[in-house]
Scaffold this active site. Structure first.
Site, PDB file in Angstrom:
ATOM      1  N   ASP A 217       0.973  -0.838   0.463  1.00  0.00           N
ATOM      2  CA  ASP A 217      -0.091  -0.255   0.049  1.00  0.00           C
ATOM      3  C   ASP A 217       1.346   1.178   0.040  1.00  0.00           C
ATOM      4  O   ASP A 217       1.559   1.371   0.910  1.00  0.00           O
ATOM      5  CB  ASP A 217      -1.255  -0.329   0.731  1.00  0.00           C
ATOM      6  CG  ASP A 217      -1.592   0.934   1.254  1.00  0.00           C
ATOM      7  OD1 ASP A 217      -2.800   1.124   2.611  1.00  0.00           O
ATOM      8  OD2 ASP A 217      -1.738   2.271   0.821  1.00  0.00           O
TER       9      ASP A 217
ATOM     10  N   SER B  31      -3.110  15.047 -14.562  1.00  0.00           N
ATOM     11  CA  SER B  31      -4.041  15.496 -15.464  1.00  0.00           C
ATOM     12  C   SER B  31      -4.793  15.896 -16.383  1.00  0.00           C
ATOM     13  O   SER B  31      -3.832  17.609 -15.930  1.00  0.00           O
ATOM     14  CB  SER B  31      -5.267  14.676 -14.575  1.00  0.00           C
ATOM     15  OG  SER B  31      -6.599  14.847 -15.428  1.00  0.00           O
TER      16      SER B  31
ATOM     17  N   TYR C 186     -11.086  14.625  -7.371  1.00  0.00           N
ATOM     18  CA  TYR C 186     -10.028  14.445  -7.939  1.00  0.00           C
ATOM     19  C   TYR C 186      -9.060  15.019  -8.858  1.00  0.00           C
ATOM     20  O   TYR C 186      -7.857  15.420  -8.357  1.00  0.00           O
ATOM     21  CB  TYR C 186     -10.623  13.309  -8.801  1.00  0.00           C
ATOM     22  CG  TYR C 186      -9.647  12.452  -9.776  1.00  0.00           C
ATOM     23  CD1 TYR C 186      -9.348  13.449 -11.501  1.00  0.00           C
ATOM     24  CD2 TYR C 186      -8.691  11.853 -10.002  1.00  0.00           C
ATOM     25  CE1 TYR C 186      -8.791  13.395 -12.461  1.00  0.00           C
ATOM     26  CE2 TYR C 186      -7.119  11.248 -10.589  1.00  0.00           C
ATOM     27  CZ  TYR C 186      -7.463  12.351 -12.183  1.00  0.00           C
ATOM     28  OH  TYR C 186      -6.310  12.228 -12.868  1.00  0.00           O
TER      29      TYR C 186
ATOM     30  N   LYS D  88      -5.240  16.834  -7.904  1.00  0.00           N
ATOM     31  CA  LYS D  88      -3.882  16.703  -8.934  1.00  0.00           C
ATOM     32  C   LYS D  88      -3.538  17.893  -8.920  1.00  0.00           C
ATOM     33  O   LYS D  88      -2.250  18.153  -8.670  1.00  0.00           O
ATOM     34  CB  LYS D  88      -4.527  16.518 -10.362  1.00  0.00           C
ATOM     35  CG  LYS D  88      -4.903  14.618 -10.728  1.00  0.00           C
ATOM     36  CD  LYS D  88      -3.778  13.622 -10.240  1.00  0.00           C
ATOM     37  CE  LYS D  88      -3.794  12.891 -10.489  1.00  0.00           C
ATOM     38  NZ  LYS D  88      -3.123  11.377 -10.403  1.00  0.00           N
TER      39      LYS D  88
ATOM     40  N   GLY E 245     -20.293  18.289 -14.247  1.00  0.00           N
ATOM     41  CA  GLY E 245     -18.840  18.559 -14.347  1.00  0.00           C
ATOM     42  C   GLY E 245     -18.074  18.033 -16.006  1.00  0.00           C
ATOM     43  O   GLY E 245     -17.222  18.921 -15.499  1.00  0.00           O
TER      44      GLY E 245
END
Ligand code: WQD
Length: 339
Positions: free
Chosen positions: A61, A127, A152, A156, A298
């Protein structure tokens, strides 16, 4: 030649596995660190069938600093490529804390150990979502970052800021953040590809699963956008081209130690949702079952990359077409569904 060990976190994932293939082909020694929560161990064998080399992998992990430290004590890492993160936009809206914890803690864990063990090269999987809903549709690395459209995307943006601050604190490590546009396709060998868990969020896996009869019908999210056919436009990049950009990023870091750069990785070409559907029908010979539905909240209307920096700095440009990506994605889908 001394082994150039590259820690590839999330290396059994979609982009990670394709990058491990390209690292092996380029003579690096990737060490996959993955806990297989979002990937499958048979990817390791797929990589071996493509390259003839069984990659080293460690089940760990990445947010667990102590567990990850064992790898840094075992291998003298020459570089790190950090993929391990959650990446479903909709899921991040539903469960932001899971995204902030996993995506930020995994990065911080890698950076702390990279600093402690003086790893010279660090490539980060960023991204195009860092741009938010940009004012211009074709974005370059100087385009101001608007507010992220999802947790998300926020992870980033924050991750790039964390890296920039570590660099600014005098780190000897060189950093590149690669801002992916829309990764699509699969390896042309059909030995590895995308394995979305559950119903896919992204367009092309939804198309190929519908084409294979695994899903009933594709819903095209919105047809009233200000585009030629009314559907959203994205910059879809073949995952093999994207993987090769990571090797080019490492090559650049080796020649330019201690720098920090963010680089778009896209084709510079925008394709609409309906163009993807039509390409699939042409490539597969299948009439796809689809309908128009409402806009997806979105969604950005139109975004694609300015690609000058990736060409001039990394000496990299995309070589594969959207046709190649749809063909490879469809061949992969047929293989895993036995159709
Ligand atoms: C593309 C277009 C949808 C599914 C996301 C992430 C981005 C990157 C790629 C990681 C949109 C439409 C989709 C469907 C549809 N991931 N669509 N029907 O949202 O551009 O980007 O994935 O780096 O960070 O944000 O990709 O494939 O989900 O959507 O009409 O069943 O396809 O509405 O217009 P997106 P996507």
């Amino acid at each position: 030649m001394k082994d150039k060990y590259i820690l590839v976190t999330g290396g059994a994932g979609y982009i990670g596995s394709h990058t491990v293939v390209e690292l092996l082909k380029a003579g690096y020694t990737p060490v996959i660190a993955d806990d297989f929560r979002n990937s499958n161990k048979n990817v390791i064998d797929g990589i071996a069938r493509i390259t003839g080399k069984l990659p080293v992998y460690e089940e760990v992990d990445v947010t667990d600093n102590a567990a990850l430290k064992v790898l840094f004590e075992r291998y003298d890492f020459y570089g790190i490529i950090h993929f391990a993160a959650y990446k479903a936009v909709g899921e991040s809206v539903a469960d932001p804390l899971m995204y902030y914890r996993n995506n930020l803690l995994s990065l911080i864990s890698c950076l702390e150990l990279s600093e402690e063990f003086n790893v010279p090269n660090f490539v980060f999987s960023s991204s195009c979502t860092v741009y938010g809903a940009p004012d211009e549709v074709s974005v370059d690395e100087n385009t101001p970052l608007k507010e992220a459209n999802s947790p998300y995307g926020a992870t980033k943006q924050m991750s790039e800021r964390i890296i920039e601050d570590v660099h600014g604190s005098g780190s000897k490590t060189g950093f590149i953040a690669l801002r992916y546009f829309n990764p699509v396709g699969a390896h042309p060998s059909s030995e590895i590809g995308e394995l979305p868990i559950g119903k896919p969020n992204n367009l092309l896996p939804y198309v190929t699963q519908t084409g294979a009869g695994y899903l009933e019908q594709l819903t095209v999210n919105g047809n009233d956008y200000n585009t030629a056919d009314g559907t959203c436009i994205r910059d879809y990049i073949h995952v093999v081209d994207l993987a090769k950009a990571h090797v080019k990023a490492l090559n650049w870091l080796e020649k330019n130690p201690g720098r920090f750069e963010a680089v778009n990785v896209g084709t510079g070409i925008g394709s609409s949702v309906l163009e993807i559907v039509n390409t699939f029908e042409r490539v597969s010979g299948i009439k796809l079952n689809w309908k128009f539905g409402p806009r997806r909240s979105g969604d950005v209307e139109k975004i694609y990359a300015k690609i000058g920096k990736s060409r001039d700095l990394l000496n990299w440009t995309a070589e594969l077409s959207i046709e190649d990506a749809v063909r490879d994605a469809w061949n992969w889908e047929k293989k895993i569904r036995n159709v």
